[in-house]
Design a protein around this motif. Structure first.
Motif, PDB file in Angstrom:
ATOM      1  N   LYS A 465       0.829  -1.211   0.000  1.00  0.00           N
ATOM      2  CA  LYS A 465       0.000   0.000   0.000  1.00  0.00           C
ATOM      3  C   LYS A 465       0.866   1.266   0.000  1.00  0.00           C
ATOM      4  N   ARG A 466       1.936   1.261   0.801  1.00  0.00           N
ATOM      5  CA  ARG A 466       2.811   2.436   0.869  1.00  0.00           C
ATOM      6  C   ARG A 466       3.535   2.671  -0.457  1.00  0.00           C
ATOM      7  N   LEU A 467       3.971   1.588  -1.085  1.00  0.00           N
ATOM      8  CA  LEU A 467       4.645   1.741  -2.377  1.00  0.00           C
ATOM      9  C   LEU A 467       3.679   2.252  -3.452  1.00  0.00           C
ATOM     10  N   LEU A 468       2.427   1.763  -3.388  1.00  0.00           N
ATOM     11  CA  LEU A 468       1.426   2.267  -4.336  1.00  0.00           C
ATOM     12  C   LEU A 468       1.195   3.760  -4.140  1.00  0.00           C
ATOM     13  N   GLN A 469       1.116   4.178  -2.881  1.00  0.00           N
ATOM     14  CA  GLN A 469       0.917   5.604  -2.601  1.00  0.00           C
ATOM     15  C   GLN A 469       2.093   6.423  -3.147  1.00  0.00           C
ATOM     16  N   ALA A 470       3.284   5.869  -2.997  1.00  0.00           N
ATOM     17  CA  ALA A 470       4.464   6.572  -3.515  1.00  0.00           C
ATOM     18  C   ALA A 470       4.382   6.709  -5.029  1.00  0.00           C
ATOM     19  N   GLN A 471       3.940   5.627  -5.703  1.00  0.00           N
ATOM     20  CA  GLN A 471       3.804   5.683  -7.157  1.00  0.00           C
ATOM     21  C   GLN A 471       2.703   6.655  -7.590  1.00  0.00           C
ATOM     22  N   LYS A 472       1.636   6.716  -6.797  1.00  0.00           N
ATOM     23  CA  LYS A 472       0.566   7.667  -7.106  1.00  0.00           C
ATOM     24  C   LYS A 472       1.083   9.101  -7.071  1.00  0.00           C
ATOM     25  N   ARG A 473       1.946   9.359  -6.085  1.00  0.00           N
ATOM     26  CA  ARG A 473       2.507  10.708  -6.001  1.00  0.00           C
ATOM     27  C   ARG A 473       3.382  11.005  -7.216  1.00  0.00           C
ATOM     28  N   LYS A 474       4.161   9.986  -7.635  1.00  0.00           N
ATOM     29  CA  LYS A 474       5.034  10.175  -8.805  1.00  0.00           C
ATOM     30  C   LYS A 474       4.206  10.339 -10.076  1.00  0.00           C
ATOM     31  N   LEU A 475       3.051   9.641 -10.123  1.00  0.00           N
ATOM     32  CA  LEU A 475       2.202   9.685 -11.322  1.00  0.00           C
ATOM     33  C   LEU A 475       0.954  10.529 -11.071  1.00  0.00           C
ATOM     34  N   LYS A 476       1.120  11.581 -10.280  1.00  0.00           N
ATOM     35  CA  LYS A 476      -0.008  12.398  -9.841  1.00  0.00           C
ATOM     36  C   LYS A 476      -0.830  12.934 -11.013  1.00  0.00           C
ATOM     37  N   ASP A 477      -0.178  13.377 -12.046  1.00  0.00           N
ATOM     38  CA  ASP A 477      -0.883  13.964 -13.188  1.00  0.00           C
ATOM     39  C   ASP A 477      -1.838  12.950 -13.815  1.00  0.00           C
ATOM     40  N   HIS A 478      -1.365  11.724 -13.965  1.00  0.00           N
ATOM     41  CA  HIS A 478      -2.202  10.685 -14.553  1.00  0.00           C
ATOM     42  C   HIS A 478      -3.382  10.373 -13.635  1.00  0.00           C
ATOM     43  N   VAL A 479      -3.127  10.318 -12.336  1.00  0.00           N
ATOM     44  CA  VAL A 479      -4.194  10.049 -11.369  1.00  0.00           C
ATOM     45  C   VAL A 479      -5.243  11.143 -11.423  1.00  0.00           C
ATOM     46  N   VAL A 480      -4.815  12.378 -11.474  1.00  0.00           N
ATOM     47  CA  VAL A 480      -5.752  13.512 -11.525  1.00  0.00           C
ATOM     48  C   VAL A 480      -6.621  13.430 -12.776  1.00  0.00           C
ATOM     49  N   ARG A 481      -6.013  13.133 -13.921  1.00  0.00           N
ATOM     50  CA  ARG A 481      -6.787  13.072 -15.172  1.00  0.00           C
ATOM     51  C   ARG A 481      -7.787  11.922 -15.153  1.00  0.00           C
ATOM     52  N   MET A 482      -7.380  10.769 -14.599  1.00  0.00           N
ATOM     53  CA  MET A 482      -8.301   9.634 -14.476  1.00  0.00           C
ATOM     54  C   MET A 482      -9.469   9.980 -13.566  1.00  0.00           C
ATOM     55  N   THR A 483      -9.136  10.602 -12.425  1.00  0.00           N
ATOM     56  CA  THR A 483     -10.163  10.945 -11.446  1.00  0.00           C
ATOM     57  C   THR A 483     -11.158  11.942 -12.030  1.00  0.00           C
ATOM     58  N   GLU A 484     -10.641  12.961 -12.699  1.00  0.00           N
ATOM     59  CA  GLU A 484     -11.519  13.975 -13.290  1.00  0.00           C
ATOM     60  C   GLU A 484     -12.436  13.371 -14.351  1.00  0.00           C
ATOM     61  N   LEU A 485     -11.884  12.459 -15.146  1.00  0.00           N
ATOM     62  CA  LEU A 485     -12.688  11.846 -16.207  1.00  0.00           C
ATOM     63  C   LEU A 485     -13.784  10.955 -15.617  1.00  0.00           C
ATOM     64  N   GLN A 486     -13.428  10.164 -14.623  1.00  0.00           N
ATOM     65  CA  GLN A 486     -14.452   9.308 -14.021  1.00  0.00           C
ATOM     66  C   GLN A 486     -15.529  10.143 -13.333  1.00  0.00           C
ATOM     67  N   ASN A 487     -15.130  11.225 -12.668  1.00  0.00           N
ATOM     68  CA  ASN A 487     -16.116  12.099 -12.014  1.00  0.00           C
ATOM     69  C   ASN A 487     -17.033  12.769 -13.038  1.00  0.00           C
ATOM     70  N   GLU A 488     -16.490  13.018 -14.211  1.00  0.00           N
ATOM     71  CA  GLU A 488     -17.290  13.627 -15.279  1.00  0.00           C
ATOM     72  C   GLU A 488     -18.319  12.621 -15.810  1.00  0.00           C
ATOM     73  N   ILE A 489     -17.897  11.373 -15.957  1.00  0.00           N
ATOM     74  CA  ILE A 489     -18.778  10.331 -16.493  1.00  0.00           C
ATOM     75  C   ILE A 489     -19.767   9.842 -15.427  1.00  0.00           C
ATOM     76  N   PHE A 490     -19.319   9.849 -14.167  1.00  0.00           N
ATOM     77  CA  PHE A 490     -20.178   9.458 -13.048  1.00  0.00           C
ATOM     78  C   PHE A 490     -20.307  10.632 -12.082  1.00  0.00           C
ATOM     79  N   PRO A 491     -21.140  11.614 -12.386  1.00  0.00           N
ATOM     80  CA  PRO A 491     -21.262  12.796 -11.518  1.00  0.00           C
ATOM     81  C   PRO A 491     -21.687  12.411 -10.108  1.00  0.00           C
ATOM     82  N   ASN A 492     -21.030  13.003  -9.119  1.00  0.00           N
ATOM     83  CA  ASN A 492     -21.277  12.677  -7.710  1.00  0.00           C
ATOM     84  C   ASN A 492     -21.042  11.194  -7.431  1.00  0.00           C
ATOM     85  N   GLN A 493     -20.168  10.574  -8.238  1.00  0.00           N
ATOM     86  CA  GLN A 493     -19.853   9.145  -8.129  1.00  0.00           C
ATOM     87  C   GLN A 493     -21.135   8.303  -8.118  1.00  0.00           C
TER      88      GLN A 493
END
Length: 534
Positions: A465-493
């Motif tokens: 879990k800690r290593l995944l979190q570290a990778q998320k921080r390194k790949l923050k831009d990709h995570v943000v774009r994925m999150t924004e797209l899913q929130n757009e397709i599923f408003p209010n989740q």
């Protein structure tokens, strides 16, 4: 346009009860009459045909003509109203509240599912006629559930004091909503059509019933849809014998209560959708819609000073049946008494409470309809589809819970393989040897060995879990774009169809929107439809 279908259980948005129902779980068979497939309708046609009389047809036809006398009725709808007199004509019904400007997008899906099913059945059973019905819930009194719609993250709400049946509410005050909405949607040709639709529906009709009838008719009149208002004195006259069984014999209360116990015994994962009352009718008059309650051999109207003796209540029923309004338990029976209906199409929550009702129908000697879960759909725009493709996110991936989606994609794109499954498997193999050794030496140490295994597995999970979190921080831009797209397709989740209003898509697709949905939705395909615009 690409169309993909996913099993309902794979979306994560449907209850276990509904997933089991569409999967034909045999434990649920006692709760329904016939399954919603083509073959099931043959027996339903025969059964309903025997029970529905010409006298019932004549009352229905007369009421529909009266309800449509001030409506610009299309040839298709007028023909379908006339067909209701014929003994070989049957209906397919969906119902919905009088949500402002249709409310959530699934309003369209319900009606399109209904119309499409009538077309399919006509091909399979050409000797019969099938009429699509939209039942307006004009007698509901839950104003806060219907007084708004969402558009591009904004909530357009009709603010007013309201009581009684919502269908009776005057449309005064909707000018303010119209003004705000008009300023928001722009001046494109599609926007102008939406403005005209809202204005003609709500600013040129005196109450919410008439406004909703106009709006729905404008959208669907070319498809022969017939709109029914159950708040009708002649239709309710036919309900009187069933009212008496409910109020004086508590037939529905007893039978539905028994069924609820049966459902709870089938599975603890099936929550009760609605509970019956001893009396399942409201009293409807002069801006009130309140429950009828029996107390000390009298019948009281809750929160009022109105009361009746048993004889007085019978007299009131016979003289003014329109003053008796069925609740969520009794309304389905009312529908099936006045319509030559074969099938009810509803959302998961609706079908869940219909599954409580079969025994009550049998006790009233009314055929129980086929129950069909309405089509659910997700519309993915061309731009969204391009983003999904660039990020290598599949149609099934986007339904994952957000954290699961992020973890899955981070693992896929990471240059480090953050998956400790091999290490966990190796650990288990090592502990197998330790268990064998402990068995041979001193069995009292087995508990200590087990505790050590659990501790080391937890340690691996925490490190992963800690290593995944570290990778998320390194790949923050990709995570943000994925999150924004899913929130757009599923408003209010949440599912798009439960959040967005049809006008968002009408702005983009205009008059092509409804035909596109008719083409994409297949009511007897009991799966989730993903529509991708190319």
């Amino acid at each position: 346009m690409d169309i993909d279908c996913l099993p309902l259980e794979k979306t994560g948005y449907f209850s276990k009860l509904i997933c089991d129902y569409v999967a034909k779980n045999t434990k649920l068979k006692p709760l329904y009459n016939r399954f919603p497939d083509v073959n099931g309708f043959k027996g339903q046609i025969e059964e309903k045909g025997k029970h529905f009389t010409q006298a019932q047809r004549d009352v229905l036809h007369s009421s529909m003509q009266n309800q449509y006398k001030n409506t610009d009725t299309s040839k298709g709808t007028a023909a379908n109203i006339d067909l209701l007199k014929e003994k070989n004509t049957f209906t397919i019904v969906t119902g919905h509240q009088l949500n402002l400007f249709t409310g959530p997008l699934y309003f369209l899906y319900k009606i399109i599912s209904t119309i499409n099913l009538t077309k399919q059945l006509k091909k399979e059973y050409p000797d019969s006629n099938f009429v699509p019905i939209y039942w307006m819930a004009t007698e509901d009194h839950d104003f806060d559930e219907i007084n708004y719609f969402n558009f591009k993250g904004l909530k357009f709400q009709w603010n007013k004091e309201a009581s009684g049946a919502v269908g009776h509410l005057p449309t005064k005050g909707l000018e303010e909503v119209f003004t705000l909405y008009s300023k928001t949607i722009g001046d494109s040709n599609n926007a102008k059509r939406l403005k005209n639709l809202f204005e003609n529906a709500y600013l040129k009709h005196d109450n919410l019933t008439n406004a909703t009838r106009f709006l729905t008719n404008e959208i669907f009149k070319d498809y022969g849809l017939v709109i029914v208002d159950g708040d009708d004195v002649d239709l309710k006259k036919t309900l009187i014998p069933y009212m008496k069984k409910d109020i004086f014999e508590q037939t529905a209360f007893k039978k539905v209560s028994e069924t609820i116990k049966d459902i709870e015994e089938i599975s603890s994962d099936y929550p009760v959708q609605v509970n019956p009352r001893e009396i399942n009718y409201f009293y409807l008059k002069d801006g009130i819609r309140e429950r009828i309650i029996e107390s000390k051999e009298k019948y009281l109207v809750n929160e009022t000073t109105i009361s009746f003796t048993k004889e007085g209540l019978v007299e009131e029923m016979n003289a003014h049946p329109e003053r008796f309004s069925p609740n969520v338990i009794a309304r389905p029976l009312y529908q099936e008494v006045i319509l030559p209906n074969l099938c009810y199409i509803g959302g998961g929550g609706e079908i869940a409470y219909w599954l409580e009702l079969k025994a009550a129908f049998e006790a009233m000697n009314v055929p129980f309809p086929i129950l069909l879960v309405r089509n659910s759909a997700l519309i993915i725009t061309e731009k969204q589809a391009e983003k999904l493709e660039r990020m290598n996110i599949s149609k099934s991936d986007i339904f994952l819970k957000q954290n699961s989606l992020i973890n899955k994609k981070i693992r896929e794109i990471s240059n480090i393989d953050i998956d400790f499954s091999p290490q966990k498997k190796l650990l288990e193999e090592q502990f197998k040897d330790l268990y064998v050794l402990t068995e041979k030496t001193d069995k009292s140490f087995l508990g200590a060995v087990k505790a050590q295994e659990v501790k080391q597995k937890k340690g691996l999970d925490a490190l992963e879990k800690r290593l995944l979190q570290a990778q998320k921080r390194k790949l923050k831009d990709h995570v943000v774009r994925m999150t924004e797209l899913q929130n757009e397709i599923f408003p209010n989740q949440s599912l798009q169809e439960r959040q967005l209003n049809f006008s968002e898509f009408y702005l983009a697709y205009g008059e092509d929107l409804v035909p596109m949905l008719f083409e994409a939705l297949n009511p007897l395909d009991l799966s989730f439809t993903v529509i991708t615009q190319k």
